[in-house]
Design an enzyme around this catalytic site. Structure first.
Site, PDB file in Angstrom:
ATOM      1  N   ASP A  54      10.170  -8.741 -28.392  1.00 27.70           N
ATOM      2  CA  ASP A  54      11.246  -9.490 -29.049  1.00 27.70           C
ATOM      3  C   ASP A  54      11.340  -9.096 -30.525  1.00 27.70           C
ATOM      4  O   ASP A  54      12.435  -8.937 -31.072  1.00 27.70           O
ATOM      5  CB  ASP A  54      10.998 -11.007 -28.956  1.00 27.70           C
ATOM      6  CG  ASP A  54      10.801 -11.479 -27.541  1.00 27.70           C
ATOM      7  OD1 ASP A  54      11.671 -12.172 -27.010  1.00 27.70           O
ATOM      8  OD2 ASP A  54       9.744 -11.155 -26.963  1.00 27.70           O
ATOM      9  N   LYS A 114       3.989   1.842  -1.133  1.00 26.54           N
ATOM     10  CA  LYS A 114       4.617   2.030  -2.445  1.00 26.54           C
ATOM     11  C   LYS A 114       3.573   2.425  -3.485  1.00 26.54           C
ATOM     12  O   LYS A 114       3.794   3.326  -4.309  1.00 26.54           O
ATOM     13  CB  LYS A 114       5.334   0.765  -2.897  1.00 26.54           C
ATOM     14  CG  LYS A 114       6.048   0.929  -4.242  1.00 26.54           C
ATOM     15  CD  LYS A 114       6.717  -0.349  -4.682  1.00 26.54           C
ATOM     16  CE  LYS A 114       7.620  -0.111  -5.898  1.00 26.54           C
ATOM     17  NZ  LYS A 114       6.941   0.548  -7.026  1.00 26.54           N
ATOM     18  N   ARG A 145      11.724 -24.290 -11.969  1.00 29.83           N
ATOM     19  CA  ARG A 145      10.780 -23.573 -12.830  1.00 29.83           C
ATOM     20  C   ARG A 145       9.339 -23.961 -12.475  1.00 29.83           C
ATOM     21  O   ARG A 145       8.445 -23.120 -12.455  1.00 29.83           O
ATOM     22  CB  ARG A 145      11.082 -23.907 -14.291  1.00 29.83           C
ATOM     23  CG  ARG A 145      10.154 -23.230 -15.301  1.00 29.83           C
ATOM     24  CD  ARG A 145      10.529 -23.647 -16.725  1.00 29.83           C
ATOM     25  NE  ARG A 145       9.621 -23.091 -17.707  1.00 29.83           N
ATOM     26  CZ  ARG A 145       9.756 -21.901 -18.262  1.00 29.83           C
ATOM     27  NH1 ARG A 145      10.750 -21.118 -17.901  1.00 29.83           N
ATOM     28  NH2 ARG A 145       8.890 -21.481 -19.171  1.00 29.83           N
ATOM     29  N   HIS A 201       7.845 -16.761 -25.769  1.00 27.42           N
ATOM     30  CA  HIS A 201       8.633 -15.599 -25.357  1.00 27.42           C
ATOM     31  C   HIS A 201       9.689 -16.143 -24.401  1.00 27.42           C
ATOM     32  O   HIS A 201       9.490 -16.244 -23.198  1.00 27.42           O
ATOM     33  CB  HIS A 201       7.760 -14.562 -24.655  1.00 27.42           C
ATOM     34  CG  HIS A 201       8.542 -13.465 -23.990  1.00 27.42           C
ATOM     35  ND1 HIS A 201       9.346 -12.606 -24.690  1.00 27.42           N
ATOM     36  CD2 HIS A 201       8.659 -13.109 -22.680  1.00 27.42           C
ATOM     37  CE1 HIS A 201       9.924 -11.759 -23.847  1.00 27.42           C
ATOM     38  NE2 HIS A 201       9.530 -12.054 -22.618  1.00 27.42           N
ATOM     39  N   ARG A 261      13.037  -5.833 -30.916  1.00 30.93           N
ATOM     40  CA  ARG A 261      14.497  -5.987 -30.810  1.00 30.93           C
ATOM     41  C   ARG A 261      15.073  -6.539 -32.116  1.00 30.93           C
ATOM     42  O   ARG A 261      16.143  -6.128 -32.568  1.00 30.93           O
ATOM     43  CB  ARG A 261      14.834  -6.912 -29.646  1.00 30.93           C
ATOM     44  CG  ARG A 261      14.519  -6.327 -28.277  1.00 30.93           C
ATOM     45  CD  ARG A 261      14.840  -7.306 -27.149  1.00 30.93           C
ATOM     46  NE  ARG A 261      14.606  -6.711 -25.837  1.00 30.93           N
ATOM     47  CZ  ARG A 261      13.877  -7.254 -24.879  1.00 30.93           C
ATOM     48  NH1 ARG A 261      13.302  -8.436 -25.070  1.00 30.93           N
ATOM     49  NH2 ARG A 261      13.719  -6.637 -23.715  1.00 30.93           N
ATOM     50  N   PRO A 289       0.798  -1.241   0.000  1.00 28.33           N
ATOM     51  CA  PRO A 289       0.000   0.000   0.000  1.00 28.33           C
ATOM     52  C   PRO A 289       0.824   1.281   0.000  1.00 28.33           C
ATOM     53  O   PRO A 289       0.459   2.253  -0.687  1.00 28.33           O
ATOM     54  CB  PRO A 289      -0.850  -0.116   1.275  1.00 28.33           C
ATOM     55  CG  PRO A 289      -0.144  -1.118   2.134  1.00 28.33           C
ATOM     56  CD  PRO A 289       0.527  -2.066   1.195  1.00 28.33           C
TER      57      PRO A 289
END
Length: 354
Positions: free
Chosen positions: A186, A77, A126, A213, A189, A75
């Site tokens: 991507d 921040k 992961r 991605h 880029r 809150p």
């Protein structure tokens, strides 16, 4: 100590304040559809970290919304970020900025952008990271969908393809209204590297990265054009160094672009902010532009109809969300790479049990 952000919080009565300053103009004409106020556009950003605030700031400066709602679990921040934007009101288009830790603040959004996500802990697998993100999305997505049942849902958090799948499952929205930011950045880029090499504006270069991605993303070399003219054959004919190894090196440079930025400044923010703003423009202003974004890819390019996998393909975007997906003319090698990318993503989705 709580600080005030408006005169009403300092004890001034705000009811009817403007009537004492402005003289009303008499207007006896009935309100007709042509004179009625246009519907205001509301965008909500979930997550007030570096990425979320870069997106909010870019949307604000490009005048894409009449109201921006910010949501975050921290809150103090969150209030600080909202105040920091509100204090720039004299230099920006008039936009209402609201914030809160409760997703109810997103009510009646046209577009909800989700940037919140759990960060990987050193040594964490992961799969465990994915499961923590699913737990987080269970707290975010259902209430957001309930408060804005007609909204478009744009997922930016990584791993974006898997989390777009998660958001689709948890929201109950049709797949056309759940979009991942995917390889839009991507591809930018990729275009930047080609444009730098040819000394042209990147906006005149068309080139796509598709698939995941991430590490298995696929560079579609056959898609490269400059000023509308196919450019890959010309590049290979004029530069003998454009062999398979060189092409893979360029692909890895594109994939590693974010890692390079993170290694230098600690995080990425501005490029993804502009990328998401471009998607926002195409969606809410019904531009019908084509972007490589994460979409439900079942049935495309030999991906099984039974594999409900999200990955990036060039898609036409408009006010209804995904309006269509381009049928790309891929080489055999590109198809093999795309299917491999889809298989990896589907295996990850299967582990989540949604």
């Amino acid at each position: 100590m709580h600080k005030t952000s408006s005169l009403s919080e300092l004890g001034f009565d705000s009811s009817g304040a403007s009537s004492g300053f402005f003289r009303p103009v008499a207007d006896d004409s009935p309100l007709t559809p042509s004179t009625a106020h246009r519907r205001l556009t509301k965008i909500s950003v979930i997550g007030a970290g570096n990425v979320g605030m870069a997106i909010a700031q870019t949307i604000l400066t490009q005048n894409l919304a009449d109201e921006i709602a910010l949501v975050d679990a921290l809150p103090d921040k969150l209030r600080g970020e909202a105040l920091d934007l509100q204090h720039a009101a004299a230099f920006l288009p008039r936009v209402r900025i609201v914030s809160g830790t409760d997703p109810a603040v997103t009510k009646n959004s046209d577009l909800v952008i989700v940037t919140a996500g759990a960060r990987q802990i050193p040594g964490e697998t992961r799969l465990n990271l994915l499961q923590r993100n699913v737990a987080l999305y269970r707290k975010i997505v259902p209430p957001v969908a309930e408060h804005s049942p007609d909204a478009l849902l744009l997922v930016v958090s990584n791993p974006v393809d898997v989390l777009t799948y998660v958001a689709w499952k948890l929201s109950g929205f049709p797949a056309s209204r759940v979009i991942g930011s995917g390889t839009n950045l991507d591809s930018s880029r990729f275009r930047f590297l080609v444009a730098e090499h040819l000394d042209v504006n990147a906006q005149d270069v068309q080139a796509y990265m598709v698939g995941e991605h991430g590490d298995s993303s696929v560079a579609i070399w056959s898609s490269i054009s400059v000023g509308g003219m196919p450019a890959f054959k010309s590049l290979r004919d004029s530069h003998h160094s454009f062999d398979e190894a060189a092409l893979e090196g360029i692909r890895r440079a594109v994939v590693g672009g974010a890692y390079e930025v993170i290694g230098l400044k600690g995080y990425t923010s501005w490029a993804i902010g502009y990328s998401v703003a471009s998607l926002t423009t195409s969606l809410l202003r019904d531009q019908r532009r084509v972007h490589p974004v994460s979409v439900l890819a079942s049935g495309f390019h030999g991906i099984s109809d039974g594999h409900e996998v999200f990955l990036s393909l060039p898609a036409r975007l408009g006010r209804g969300g995904i309006l269509g997906v381009a049928e790309m003319d891929l080489t055999e090698a590109e198809v093999v790479q795309l299917r491999r990318s889809a298989k990896t993503l589907w295996e990850n989705c299967q582990l989540l049990g949604l």
